[in-house]
Scaffold this active site. Structure first.
Site, PDB file in Angstrom:
ATOM      1  N   CYS A  13       0.876  -1.171   0.000  1.00 49.09           N
ATOM      2  CA  CYS A  13       0.000   0.000   0.000  1.00 49.09           C
ATOM      3  C   CYS A  13       0.918   1.227   0.000  1.00 49.09           C
ATOM      4  O   CYS A  13       2.137   1.089   0.015  1.00 49.09           O
ATOM      5  CB  CYS A  13      -0.997  -0.004   1.155  1.00 49.09           C
ATOM      6  SG  CYS A  13      -0.307   0.167   2.804  1.00 49.09           S
ATOM      7  N   CYS A  87      -2.009   1.296  -4.010  1.00 47.94           N
ATOM      8  CA  CYS A  87      -0.737   1.981  -4.311  1.00 47.94           C
ATOM      9  C   CYS A  87      -0.714   2.538  -5.727  1.00 47.94           C
ATOM     10  O   CYS A  87       0.243   3.207  -6.108  1.00 47.94           O
ATOM     11  CB  CYS A  87       0.460   1.079  -4.054  1.00 47.94           C
ATOM     12  SG  CYS A  87       0.610  -0.318  -5.152  1.00 47.94           S
ATOM     13  N   CYS A  91       3.136   0.721  -8.063  1.00 46.33           N
ATOM     14  CA  CYS A  91       3.452  -0.700  -7.889  1.00 46.33           C
ATOM     15  C   CYS A  91       4.041  -1.271  -9.166  1.00 46.33           C
ATOM     16  O   CYS A  91       3.404  -1.208 -10.219  1.00 46.33           O
ATOM     17  CB  CYS A  91       2.191  -1.483  -7.513  1.00 46.33           C
ATOM     18  SG  CYS A  91       1.523  -1.021  -5.916  1.00 46.33           S
TER      19      CYS A  91
END
Length: 139
Positions: A13, A87, A91
């Site tokens: 996250c 995220c 990511c």
């Protein structure tokens, strides 16, 4: 996933201070050491959210000594499953990895009353993940 090694899961996250910490803690607890567990954030906070620490303590899991960690390419590359929790584009995506995007409310700035339902949903999803990868969850 190989039969000769533990499956590995990475929870990601933004701040690695709430959702990903809870996911990693539940998977570590329920997986009974049969899964390699990591968590990280694209922009880690300085500390884990105190309301998250309190909510996890309520279910008997102590994450008070955990610290947010930066997401690295190596962590993603060495994980079989990458679970993102808000995220966004930060990511990394690698071929051959299984990606799951768990859309969950962000506990940042919330009190423990708001964190409890997020915690409970994460536990539910972690139990489902364990079943999917063939690991019997702890009772």
């Amino acid at each position: 996933m190989s039969e000769t090694r533990k499956p590995s899961v990475l929870f990601v996250c933004v701040h690695n201070a709430g959702r990903s910490q809870m996911g990693a803690a539940f998977l570590t607890h329920l997986g009974k050491g049969r899964i390699e567990v990591r968590s990280a954030g694209s922009s880690p906070a300085r500390t884990v959210n105190p309301a998250v620490v309190e909510a996890m303590a309520e279910v008997g899991i102590d994450i008070s000594t955990e610290t947010p960690k930066i997401l690295t390419t190596e962590a993603a590359e060495s994980s079989d499953v990458v679970i993102t929790m808000g995220c966004g584009d930060a990511c990394p995506v690698f071929p051959g990895k299984r990606y799951l995007d768990w859309k969950l409310d962000d506990p940042a700035g919330q009190g423990v009353d708001a964190v409890r339902p997020i915690r409970d949903e994460i536990e539910h999803r972690v139990r489902g993940l364990l079943t999917e990868i063939g690991v019997e969850p702890r009772a």
